[in-house]
Design an enzyme around this catalytic site. Structure first.
Site, PDB file in Angstrom:
ATOM      1  N   GLY A 122       0.627  -0.814  -0.126  1.00  0.00           N
ATOM      2  CA  GLY A 122       0.010   0.146  -0.368  1.00  0.00           C
ATOM      3  C   GLY A 122       0.984   1.534  -0.280  1.00  0.00           C
TER       4      GLY A 122
ATOM      5  N   ASN B  72      -5.394   3.157   9.759  1.00  0.00           N
ATOM      6  CA  ASN B  72      -5.840   4.130  10.336  1.00  0.00           C
ATOM      7  C   ASN B  72      -7.052   3.040  11.183  1.00  0.00           C
ATOM      8  OD1 ASN B  72      -5.339   6.442  10.402  1.00  0.00           O
ATOM      9  ND2 ASN B  72      -6.137   7.445   8.643  1.00  0.00           N
TER      10      ASN B  72
ATOM     11  N   LYS C 260      -5.190   7.736  19.015  1.00  0.00           N
ATOM     12  CA  LYS C 260      -5.439   8.184  17.817  1.00  0.00           C
ATOM     13  C   LYS C 260      -6.763   7.883  17.228  1.00  0.00           C
ATOM     14  CE  LYS C 260      -3.555   7.853  12.817  1.00  0.00           C
ATOM     15  NZ  LYS C 260      -2.757   7.262  11.709  1.00  0.00           N
TER      16      LYS C 260
ATOM     17  N   ASN D  15      -8.348  11.063  14.851  1.00  0.00           N
ATOM     18  CA  ASN D  15      -9.219  11.178  13.308  1.00  0.00           C
ATOM     19  C   ASN D  15     -10.583  11.172  12.866  1.00  0.00           C
ATOM     20  OD1 ASN D  15      -6.234  11.082  11.977  1.00  0.00           O
ATOM     21  ND2 ASN D  15      -6.361   8.580  12.643  1.00  0.00           N
TER      22      ASN D  15
ATOM     23  N   ASN E 150     -10.480  14.082  11.063  1.00  0.00           N
ATOM     24  CA  ASN E 150     -11.280  13.732   9.592  1.00  0.00           C
ATOM     25  C   ASN E 150     -11.861  13.999   9.047  1.00  0.00           C
ATOM     26  OD1 ASN E 150      -9.215  12.077   7.874  1.00  0.00           O
ATOM     27  ND2 ASN E 150      -8.119  11.548   9.755  1.00  0.00           N
TER      28      ASN E 150
ATOM     29  N   GLU F 185     -12.265   5.699   4.532  1.00  0.00           N
ATOM     30  CA  GLU F 185     -12.374   5.222   6.391  1.00  0.00           C
ATOM     31  C   GLU F 185     -13.433   5.335   7.552  1.00  0.00           C
ATOM     32  OE1 GLU F 185      -7.928   3.598   5.885  1.00  0.00           O
ATOM     33  OE2 GLU F 185      -8.297   5.228   6.695  1.00  0.00           O
TER      34      GLU F 185
END
Length: 313
Positions: A7, A102, A184, A188, A192, A267
Site C-alpha cells: 500500500g 488508521n 489516534k 481522527n 478527519n 475510512e
C-alpha cells in the site's frame, strides 16, 4: 532488514522512503499504475523537513512480488486489507505483518489471514500527502508506536524500531498499544471527519469556536467508548494532539478530505462508524460520531447515485 510496504500511497511511500534512507532494503507494492510508472521512470520524490530527495526504490504490483522479506508493512485502506493480503498470500506463511493503518479493528481483519503471533499492530502520527504520481510529502515529526498483537516482546520489535529510527522516524515499542490506537482513532474521528465535511484544514477547524467545540465533543465520545471497552485511552492526550494539529498542521489536508475531494471511498467505517457501532453494543450514546458517520456516508452515497443516474441521462 528487507521490508515490503503493501500500500504505497501517501503514508506508505513516506515510510518506504524513510526506511530506505535509513538503510533498509525496501520494496513498494501498490496497484496505482500511474504511481508505479512514475516511480520507475524518475524515482520517488519525497519532500521532508530536511529537504526533497528523489529515491530509487523498487515498486511493483503485489501479485508479481516473489522475493522473501523480513516484514510486511501494511498501509492499505482498511477496506482493501483482505484483498491486499490475498494477493501476497504465499508470503503470509512465514512473514510477519505490521499494520500502521488508521482506525479500529485492524487486528481482527488481519487475523483472518495469519496467526496472531505474526501480527504486529501500531499507529503513526506522521503527516503524509500524495502530491502526484511519484511525489509525496511529509512535514513535521514522524512518530510511531507499535507492539505485537499478542503482547509478547520479540527481537523483531527491536529490529523494526532500529530500522525506523535510522530513517528519522521516532519509533517506540509500546506495550499499551491499544490505548495509543484508540487515542489516534479518537483524534481522527474528530479531525478527519470535520475536515472532510467542512472542506477545511486543522487550522481552520481550530480557529472556529464551533469547530473546536464539536471536535472535542467527537473525540471525547470516542475516548468514552474506548474506556468502556476496557482500553485506558487518555482524553487529555487526545486533546493535546488536537491542539497541536490546530497550531502546527494548519494547512495539512486530512486523508479523509483528500479522499472525498478525489471521489474515493473514505475510512469512515473504521473511525466514527466503528465508534458508533461499538457504542451501540455497549449501550453508550455517541450522537456526534453518529452524525459525522452518517454525513460522510451521505457524501459517498450521493456521489454514487449522481454518477449512476447522470450516466443514464
Amino acid at each position: 532488514m528487507k521490508i515490503v510496504v503493501l500500500g504505497a500511497g501517501a503514508m506508505g511511500s513516506v515510510f518506504g522512503a524513510r526506511l530506505h534512507l535509513g538503510g533498509a532494503e525496501v520494496t513498494l507494492l501498490d496497484v496505482n499504475e500511474a504511481h508505479i510508472a512514475a516511480v520507475r521512470e524518475t524515482g520517488l520524490s519525497v519532500a521532508l523537513d530536511e529537504g526533497t530527495q528523489v529515491l530509487d526504490i523498487p515498486i511493483m504490483r503485489p501479485e508479481v512480488f516473489v522475493d522473501p522479506s523480513d516484514l510486511i508493512l501494511l498501509f492499505t485502506k482498511i477496506f482493501h486489507t483482505d484483498a491486499a493480503l490475498q494477493t501476497i498470500r504465499r508470503h503470509l506463511n512465514s512473514t510477519p505483518v505490521l499494520s500502521l493503518q488508521n482506525g479500529i479493528g485492524n487486528v481482527e481483519r488481519i487475523a483472518r489471514h495469519l496467526p496472531m503471533e505474526r501480527i504486529l499492530i501500531g499507529m503513526t502520527m506522521t503527516p503524509a500527502e500524495f502530491i502526484a504520481p511519484g511525489k509525496v510529502a511529509s512535514y513535521g515529526p514522524a512518530t510511531t508506536q507499535f507492539h505485537a498483537a499478542d503482547g509478547q516482546h520479540r527481537q523483531l520489535l527491536d529490529d523494526i524500531a532500529a530500522a525506523m529510527r535510522a530513517g528519522g522516524i521516532d519509533a517506540a515499542i509500546d506495550p499499551d498499544i491499544q490505548a495509543a490506537i484508540w487515542e489516534k482513532a479518537a483524534f481522527n474521528c474528530a479531525m478527519n471527519g470535520l475536515c472532510a465535511l467542512s472542506n477545511a484544514t486543522p487550522g481552520a477547524i481550530g480557529a472556529s469556536e464551533a469547530g473546536r467545540t464539536l471536535a472535542f465533543e467527537v473525540a471525547d465520545e470516542a475516548v468514552s467508548v474506548a474506556r468502556a471497552s476496557g482500553v485506558a485511552a487518555d482524553p487529555d492526550k487526545v486533546r493535546a494532539l488536537m491542539r497541536h494539529a490546530f497550531a502546527q498542521h494548519v494547512f495539512h489536508e486530512a486523508s479523509m478530505l483528500q479522499d472525498r475531494k478525489a471521489g474515493r471511498r473514505t475510512e469512515i467505517d473504521a473511525l466514527n462508524g466503528a465508534v458508533s457501532e461499538t457504542a451501540a453494543r455497549l449501550g453508550i450514546a455517541t450522537p456526534a460520531n453518529n452524525t459525522i458517520a452518517r454525513l460522510v456516508r451521505l457524501f459517498e452515497d450521493a456521489k454514487d447515485w449522481m454518477t449512476h443516474h447522470q450516466s443514464k441521462a
